[in-house]
Design a protein around this motif. Structure first.
Motif, PDB file in Angstrom:
ATOM      1  N   UNK A  55     -34.462  64.514  95.080  1.00  0.00           N
ATOM      2  CA  UNK A  55     -32.915  65.375  95.656  1.00  0.00           C
ATOM      3  C   UNK A  55     -33.644  66.206  96.497  1.00  0.00           C
ATOM      4  N   UNK A  56     -33.324  67.363  94.798  1.00  0.00           N
ATOM      5  CA  UNK A  56     -34.499  68.813  95.703  1.00  0.00           C
ATOM      6  C   UNK A  56     -34.399  69.415  97.301  1.00  0.00           C
ATOM      7  N   UNK A  57     -35.887  68.594  97.446  1.00  0.00           N
ATOM      8  CA  UNK A  57     -36.335  67.883  98.767  1.00  0.00           C
ATOM      9  C   UNK A  57     -35.071  67.917  99.445  1.00  0.00           C
ATOM     10  N   UNK A  58     -34.611  66.103  99.241  1.00  0.00           N
ATOM     11  CA  UNK A  58     -33.623  66.065 100.001  1.00  0.00           C
ATOM     12  C   UNK A  58     -32.444  67.148 100.556  1.00  0.00           C
ATOM     13  N   UNK A  59     -31.940  67.996  99.729  1.00  0.00           N
ATOM     14  CA  UNK A  59     -30.915  69.017  99.402  1.00  0.00           C
ATOM     15  C   UNK A  59     -31.394  70.136 100.427  1.00  0.00           C
ATOM     16  N   UNK A  60     -33.646  70.719 101.052  1.00  0.00           N
ATOM     17  CA  UNK A  60     -33.366  71.924 100.941  1.00  0.00           C
ATOM     18  C   UNK A  60     -34.139  71.131 102.199  1.00  0.00           C
ATOM     19  N   UNK A  61     -35.567  70.412 102.379  1.00  0.00           N
ATOM     20  CA  UNK A  61     -36.416  70.447 103.585  1.00  0.00           C
ATOM     21  C   UNK A  61     -35.581  70.031 104.507  1.00  0.00           C
ATOM     22  N   UNK A  62     -34.770  68.621 104.324  1.00  0.00           N
ATOM     23  CA  UNK A  62     -34.046  67.962 105.549  1.00  0.00           C
ATOM     24  C   UNK A  62     -35.021  66.795 106.424  1.00  0.00           C
ATOM     25  N   UNK A  63     -34.539  66.127 107.110  1.00  0.00           N
ATOM     26  CA  UNK A  63     -34.574  64.777 107.910  1.00  0.00           C
ATOM     27  C   UNK A  63     -35.855  64.919 107.988  1.00  0.00           C
ATOM     28  N   UNK A  64     -36.457  65.637 108.136  1.00  0.00           N
ATOM     29  CA  UNK A  64     -38.092  65.634 109.196  1.00  0.00           C
ATOM     30  C   UNK A  64     -38.899  65.523 107.490  1.00  0.00           C
ATOM     31  N   UNK A  65     -39.002  65.562 105.781  1.00  0.00           N
ATOM     32  CA  UNK A  65     -39.498  65.641 105.031  1.00  0.00           C
ATOM     33  C   UNK A  65     -38.833  64.634 103.840  1.00  0.00           C
ATOM     34  N   UNK A  66     -37.811  64.158 103.961  1.00  0.00           N
ATOM     35  CA  UNK A  66     -37.230  63.489 103.188  1.00  0.00           C
ATOM     36  C   UNK A  66     -35.564  62.834 104.192  1.00  0.00           C
ATOM     37  N   UNK A  67     -35.673  62.114 105.091  1.00  0.00           N
ATOM     38  CA  UNK A  67     -34.321  61.117 105.536  1.00  0.00           C
ATOM     39  C   UNK A  67     -33.975  60.232 104.338  1.00  0.00           C
ATOM     40  N   UNK A  68     -34.207  59.657 104.074  1.00  0.00           N
ATOM     41  CA  UNK A  68     -33.264  58.773 103.225  1.00  0.00           C
ATOM     42  C   UNK A  68     -33.522  58.897 101.597  1.00  0.00           C
ATOM     43  N   UNK A  69     -32.684  59.121 100.368  1.00  0.00           N
ATOM     44  CA  UNK A  69     -33.182  59.555  98.719  1.00  0.00           C
ATOM     45  C   UNK A  69     -32.451  58.329  98.256  1.00  0.00           C
ATOM     46  N   UNK A  70     -32.944  57.824  96.953  1.00  0.00           N
ATOM     47  CA  UNK A  70     -32.498  56.846  96.546  1.00  0.00           C
ATOM     48  C   UNK A  70     -31.440  58.439  95.384  1.00  0.00           C
ATOM     49  N   UNK A  71     -30.147  58.148  95.071  1.00  0.00           N
ATOM     50  CA  UNK A  71     -29.480  59.056  93.813  1.00  0.00           C
ATOM     51  C   UNK A  71     -29.157  58.676  93.141  1.00  0.00           C
ATOM     52  N   UNK A  72     -28.714  59.282  92.385  1.00  0.00           N
ATOM     53  CA  UNK A  72     -26.925  59.061  91.719  1.00  0.00           C
ATOM     54  C   UNK A  72     -25.746  59.557  92.568  1.00  0.00           C
ATOM     55  N   UNK A  73     -24.750  59.314  91.954  1.00  0.00           N
ATOM     56  CA  UNK A  73     -23.797  59.393  92.586  1.00  0.00           C
ATOM     57  C   UNK A  73     -22.861  60.239  92.144  1.00  0.00           C
ATOM     58  N   UNK A  74     -23.263  60.879  90.738  1.00  0.00           N
ATOM     59  CA  UNK A  74     -22.947  61.907  90.542  1.00  0.00           C
ATOM     60  C   UNK A  74     -23.631  63.640  91.633  1.00  0.00           C
ATOM     61  N   UNK A  75     -24.886  63.040  91.094  1.00  0.00           N
ATOM     62  CA  UNK A  75     -25.637  64.572  92.165  1.00  0.00           C
ATOM     63  C   UNK A  75     -24.772  65.053  93.653  1.00  0.00           C
ATOM     64  N   UNK A  76     -24.450  63.809  94.633  1.00  0.00           N
ATOM     65  CA  UNK A  76     -23.957  64.584  95.803  1.00  0.00           C
ATOM     66  C   UNK A  76     -22.462  64.931  95.226  1.00  0.00           C
ATOM     67  N   UNK A  77     -21.806  64.518  94.404  1.00  0.00           N
ATOM     68  CA  UNK A  77     -20.607  65.030  94.105  1.00  0.00           C
ATOM     69  C   UNK A  77     -20.856  66.755  93.869  1.00  0.00           C
ATOM     70  N   UNK A  78     -20.830  66.542  92.565  1.00  0.00           N
ATOM     71  CA  UNK A  78     -21.601  67.924  92.727  1.00  0.00           C
ATOM     72  C   UNK A  78     -21.617  69.269  92.826  1.00  0.00           C
ATOM     73  N   UNK A  79     -22.610  68.493  94.032  1.00  0.00           N
ATOM     74  CA  UNK A  79     -23.625  69.438  94.569  1.00  0.00           C
ATOM     75  C   UNK A  79     -22.623  69.303  96.423  1.00  0.00           C
ATOM     76  N   UNK A  80     -21.484  68.615  96.164  1.00  0.00           N
ATOM     77  CA  UNK A  80     -20.289  69.054  97.856  1.00  0.00           C
ATOM     78  C   UNK A  80     -19.119  69.889  96.628  1.00  0.00           C
ATOM     79  N   UNK A  81     -19.167  69.830  95.305  1.00  0.00           N
ATOM     80  CA  UNK A  81     -17.954  70.232  94.555  1.00  0.00           C
ATOM     81  C   UNK A  81     -18.834  72.050  94.147  1.00  0.00           C
TER      82      UNK A  81
END
Length: 409
Positions: free
Chosen positions: A255-281
């Motif tokens: 999840x941290x690689x997706x958030x910080x390193x961009x699509x060239x590194x992690x274009x598609x990641x399996x995650x918990x919904x709450x991780x997206x919401x917590x980061x967005x909020x």
């Protein structure tokens, strides 16, 4: 001179007075009341914390994805108001059952099979289910649009995205690479195979949830049963994990690689919904072009509190029943029984999150999941992959000493 006795009276003598029942003086009453209050107060303080008013220390072992929730200052403050200081250390859900040590009060895995296993290993029946979260996929707008052109993803009328897991498996069977997607939104230099990035299935709950969905589809849309794993199924599942490359060092890393390193590194990641919401909020901020997609089918990750002491039981009860803690869980992106706060949060921040999630599959029994993971684990070993990283970093304050109050010594 002697006097004769007086003549008998014509009036009867009054009856004798009863023994005196004088009320005790007021100072004595006040003193007795004060003693009672001291005794009552001591009992309350003992139940909530120490006799000196200190917080009662409670320790747990939780999936690493929940560590930020337990370390959130609002959660810690509310638990302190209720008389508790809770310290947690992370561990993969698969290993939590065997990870409980003397002085620890509860475990908190993130799946029904792991919960089943924990209860069996630790000889308990009690469980609390304070919140849950569906599994999702995180990507970027250009990637999502390219996947839509390939017939794998689609944006629905409500603005949310869907991801067809069967269509994805068809692409993996053809060994499709990211650069093979239609359009020019994906760099032609990205020669990596088109795969969903996951955590390590040997230790992590979220990867086990991915395994549940894959095994269901590869088993002709039937939940896998028993402990005898079909060789073809095992081979395909193993490839989809091993082909991702080096396993992550921790459950948070993808999840941290997706958030910080961009699509060239992690274009598609399996995650918990709450991780997206917590980061967005609450941050750290997600990429501006971040896209949340709902796999079809998906699976719910049910997070439980499994107490092995009375203190652990009380924490489970509070997380499930206390309105403030339930509101904080919803504010963190978890789904609770009361959906109102969750829906308010989603609406307030205009998040592309579904109020209800359909097309959900159920998890196999624990022994079946273990059999599937066991085959993958063997493939990791045979291919020379390193042993899985253990999420054992202590939470705030460190692991501490024994509490000496285990319910099952």
């Amino acid at each position: 001179m002697a006097y004769p006795p007086p003549p008998p009276s014509s009036h009867p003598s009054p009856p004798p007075r009863p023994p005196s029942r004088r009320r005790p003086p007021w100072p004595l009453l006040v003193g007795a009341a004060a003693v009672a209050l001291v005794v009552l107060g001591a009992g309350i303080l003992w139940a909530l914390g120490g006799a000196d008013g200190s917080l009662r220390q409670v320790r747990g072992v939780v999936g690493s994805e929940k560590v930020p929730f337990f370390e959130d200052e609002r959660v810690r403050s509310r638990l302190a108001e209720l008389g508790y200081e809770v310290t947690v250390r992370p561990r993969g859900s698969r290993a939590i059952a065997e990870a409980i040590e003397e002085g620890e009060d509860f475990g908190s895995p993130g799946s029904t099979p792991s919960t089943e296993h924990f209860k069996e290993v630790n000889g308990i029946e009690e469980e609390y289910r304070p919140f849950s979260t569906p599994m999702v996929l995180l990507s970027y707008e250009p990637i999502a649009e390219a996947l839509a052109e390939a017939g794998v993803a689609a944006q629905e009328s409500d603005g949310t995205w869907s991801f067809d897991m069967q269509a994805y498996l068809d692409l993996t069977e053809e060994r499709t690479r990211w650069r093979d997607l239609p359009g020019d939104s994906v760099s032609s230099n990205n020669r990596n195979e088109l795969l969903i990035r996951t955590t390590d299935p040997r230790t992590s709950n979220s990867a086990a949830m991915h395994l549940v969905v894959l095994s269901y589809l590869l088993n002709d849309e039937e939940i896998v049963q028993g402990t005898s794993v079909d060789d073809d199924l095992a081979a395909t599942l193993s490839r989809l994990f091993l082909a991702q490359g080096q396993p992550p060092d921790s459950s948070q890393q993808p999840f941290e690689h997706y958030r910080d390193l961009g699509p060239g590194h992690t274009p598609l990641v399996w995650a918990y919904e709450f991780q997206y919401i917590a980061a967005a909020v609450h941050g750290p901020a997600l990429p501006e072009d971040a896209v949340l997609m709902y796999p079809s089918p998906t699976v719910f990750s049910t997070h439980t509190i499994l107490p092995v002491t009375e203190a652990g039981s009380e924490i489970g009860r509070l997380l499930t029943e206390d309105e403030v803690l339930q509101t904080l869980a919803a504010d963190y992106g978890f789904r609770t029984e009361d959906t109102e706060r969750f829906e308010e949060l989603v609406g307030e921040h205009a998040l592309p999150v579904r109020r209800q999630v359909g097309d959900v599959v159920h998890e196999p029994a624990y022994r079946t999941v273990e059999a599937l993971i066991g085959r993958i684990e063997q493939e990791y070993s045979d291919s020379g992959q390193p042993a899985p990283a253990a999420d054992q970093q202590p939470g705030p304050g460190g692991p501490g000493g024994p509490l000496n109050d285990r319910r099952n010594p």
